[in-house]
Write an enzyme that holds these catalytic residues in place. Sequence first.
Site, PDB file in Angstrom:
ATOM      1  N   SER A  63       0.839  -1.200   0.000  1.00  0.00           N
ATOM      2  CA  SER A  63       0.000   0.000   0.000  1.00  0.00           C
ATOM      3  C   SER A  63       0.870   1.245   0.000  1.00  0.00           C
ATOM      4  O   SER A  63       1.779   1.375   0.823  1.00  0.00           O
ATOM      5  CB  SER A  63      -0.923   0.041   1.218  1.00  0.00           C
ATOM      6  OG  SER A  63      -1.654   1.247   1.244  1.00  0.00           O
ATOM      7  N   VAL A 114       7.405   2.346   4.043  1.00  0.00           N
ATOM      8  CA  VAL A 114       8.343   1.655   3.158  1.00  0.00           C
ATOM      9  C   VAL A 114       7.851   1.716   1.711  1.00  0.00           C
ATOM     10  O   VAL A 114       8.633   1.954   0.790  1.00  0.00           O
ATOM     11  CB  VAL A 114       8.580   0.196   3.617  1.00  0.00           C
ATOM     12  CG1 VAL A 114       9.489  -0.544   2.649  1.00  0.00           C
ATOM     13  CG2 VAL A 114       9.185   0.177   5.017  1.00  0.00           C
ATOM     14  N   CYS A 115       6.545   1.533   1.503  1.00  0.00           N
ATOM     15  CA  CYS A 115       5.984   1.592   0.142  1.00  0.00           C
ATOM     16  C   CYS A 115       6.148   2.983  -0.449  1.00  0.00           C
ATOM     17  O   CYS A 115       6.474   3.139  -1.625  1.00  0.00           O
ATOM     18  CB  CYS A 115       4.509   1.197   0.153  1.00  0.00           C
ATOM     19  SG  CYS A 115       4.215  -0.480   0.747  1.00  0.00           S
ATOM     20  N   ASP A 116       5.927   3.993   0.360  1.00  0.00           N
ATOM     21  CA  ASP A 116       6.109   5.380  -0.040  1.00  0.00           C
ATOM     22  C   ASP A 116       7.565   5.589  -0.463  1.00  0.00           C
ATOM     23  O   ASP A 116       7.844   6.096  -1.562  1.00  0.00           O
ATOM     24  CB  ASP A 116       5.736   6.285   1.142  1.00  0.00           C
ATOM     25  CG  ASP A 116       5.977   7.758   0.895  1.00  0.00           C
ATOM     26  OD1 ASP A 116       7.155   8.170   0.778  1.00  0.00           O
ATOM     27  OD2 ASP A 116       4.991   8.513   0.845  1.00  0.00           O
TER      28      ASP A 116
END
Length: 166
Positions: free
Chosen positions: A54, A59-61
Amino acid sequence: MAQVTFKGQPVTLVGNEVKVGDKAPDFTVLDQNLQEVTLADTKGHIRLISVVPSLDTGVCDAQTRRFNEEAAKLDNVKVLTISVDLPFAQKRWCGAAGIENVQVLSDHRDVSFGQAYGVLIKELRLLARAVFVIDSNDTVTYVEYVPEVTNHPNYEAAIEAAKAAK
């Protein structure tokens, strides 16, 4: 199948594990305007596919921002980020984050990508963190299933694999 944990707990991945040398499986995802996108839409290009659970997590960002920076420096490489976030949320996030070099795509409708690449987490209906590089002939040249979903992928190895792909 790849063994993956989420916050230290084992999870079940659904679909087929992809390996280097495989013909890249086709998939259908949605862009931010709800239009279907398939692997064939990027035929003839090298593809670096960054898979995240997501965009609204740290971390995804960071992963998406990092590949966005790197994408500007890569010739003939299409960088795709795929998550199960809704296309509307992806569009909002990309606008706020200034993401312009990566095509962010949603697998929320059919989880077609998740199943085709063996990254669908059965227990959470999220995608496990992974990176795939596919050459211009649709052959998989790099695969990383990140063993702990909350950890970063090996950015340098993925970028080098994309540069080396033909």
